[in-house]
Design a protein around this motif. Structure first.
Motif, PDB file in Angstrom:
ATOM      1  N   TRP A  28       0.781  -1.227   0.000  1.00 44.24           N
ATOM      2  CA  TRP A  28       0.000   0.000   0.000  1.00 44.24           C
ATOM      3  C   TRP A  28       0.818   1.286   0.000  1.00 44.24           C
ATOM      4  CZ3 TRP A  28      -5.301  -0.785  -0.001  1.00 44.24           C
ATOM      5  CH2 TRP A  28      -5.718  -2.086   0.317  1.00 44.24           C
ATOM      6  N   ARG A  45      -4.110   7.845  -1.665  1.00 44.98           N
ATOM      7  CA  ARG A  45      -5.428   7.466  -1.154  1.00 44.98           C
ATOM      8  C   ARG A  45      -6.577   7.939  -2.046  1.00 44.98           C
ATOM      9  NH1 ARG A  45      -6.627  10.257   2.486  1.00 44.98           N
ATOM     10  NH2 ARG A  45      -4.830  11.637   2.763  1.00 44.98           N
ATOM     11  N   TYR A  69      -5.787   2.832  -5.649  1.00 37.16           N
ATOM     12  CA  TYR A  69      -6.024   2.571  -4.231  1.00 37.16           C
ATOM     13  C   TYR A  69      -7.407   1.962  -4.013  1.00 37.16           C
ATOM     14  CZ  TYR A  69      -6.633   3.562   0.788  1.00 37.16           C
ATOM     15  OH  TYR A  69      -6.879   3.463   2.144  1.00 37.16           O
ATOM     16  N   LYS A  74      -8.297  -1.781  -2.531  1.00 35.68           N
ATOM     17  CA  LYS A  74      -9.201  -1.967  -1.396  1.00 35.68           C
ATOM     18  C   LYS A  74     -10.251  -3.027  -1.714  1.00 35.68           C
ATOM     19  CE  LYS A  74     -10.799   1.727   0.711  1.00 35.68           C
ATOM     20  NZ  LYS A  74     -11.323   3.105   0.935  1.00 35.68           N
ATOM     21  N   THR A 107      -7.618   0.340   5.649  1.00 37.42           N
ATOM     22  CA  THR A 107      -6.386  -0.254   5.142  1.00 37.42           C
ATOM     23  C   THR A 107      -5.196   0.160   6.023  1.00 37.42           C
ATOM     24  OG1 THR A 107      -5.681   1.588   3.738  1.00 37.42           O
ATOM     25  CG2 THR A 107      -7.353   0.085   2.832  1.00 37.42           C
TER      26      THR A 107
END
Length: 231
Positions: free
Chosen positions: A109, A114, A119, A123, A152
């Protein structure tokens, strides 16, 4: 001064001038291996009171015991607090929280923005394991879900201010030990999950007691008297 910063944050936050730390203390601290992080799935879902009553409040799922509980996408912990408190969700609904127990690798990650599509895609991809576990307990959970939130390692790093989203130092018994409150700097003590006795709420509380007792010998009796009031 008593600091509850993690060892990495204490050494690099700028709160204490790095030059005041001896080189060996700084290197040992920064070389402390961080434990892995978490992946969380929070759901609000449709369920009648009768349906919720047939569920357990807690579940633990292990896909393959031979792989170990710390293996990737092998273990999940589930909490359904609505089993005990129906007021946590509107009528006809319930809430749950399922997560991987500190088995999520931050390196998957750390390079992501974000706000990026990449991203969001990761997820969704990484949360499929949790969804699959849920369907073993509530087969139609996807159709019942009205709201979902995915947490996360980046969530941990941002909102909990955790170094690399970590649960805490990954210090293994027999290989190393958690340090006690003292530091090379006079009048600077530490507590928290970078100190003995280690990670987790009970251990961190214990580290706070150790730090309080380390302020001076004169503080021990008042501390013990205070603890008596908590019984």
């Amino acid at each position: 001064v008593i600091s509850n910063l993690s060892i990495w944050d204490l050494l690099n936050s700028g709160i204490v001038d790095r030059t005041h730390f001896p080189d060996d203390f700084y290197k040992t601290g920064m070389d402390t291996p961080p434990g892995k992080s978490f992946l969380h799935l929070h759901l609000g879902f449709r369920a009648t009171t009768e349906e919720v009553s047939k569920l357990q409040a807690h579940y633990m799922y292990v896909d393959d015991w031979a792989r170990g509980v710390d293996a990737d996408e092998n273990t999940a912990l589930l909490s359904i607090p609505s089993v005990h408190d129906p007021t946590l969700a509107p009528d006809g609904h319930a809430v749950l929280h399922i997560y991987t127990p500190a088995t999520e690798d931050y390196t998957k990650w750390e390079h992501l923005d974000r706000r990026s599509d990449e991203y969001q895609s990761l997820k969704e991809e990484r949360s499929q394991f949790l969804w699959n576990v849920l369907t073993k307990i509530i087969p139609d959970i996807r159709e019942r879900t009205t709201i979902q939130k995915i947490g996360t390692p980046l969530t941990h790093a941002r909102f909990l201010r955790r170094y690399r989203g970590s649960y805490g130092p990954a210090i293994k018994a027999g290989e190393a030990s958690f340090p006690f409150p003292g530091t090379p700097i006079n009048n600077l003590l530490t507590c928290g999950d970078s100190c003995f006795p280690g990670i987790g709420v009970p251990a961190v509380a214990g580290s706070g007691i150790l730090a309080a007792h380390s302020v001076s010998l004169d503080s021990i009796k008042p501390q013990l008297k205070l603890l008596e009031t908590f019984k």
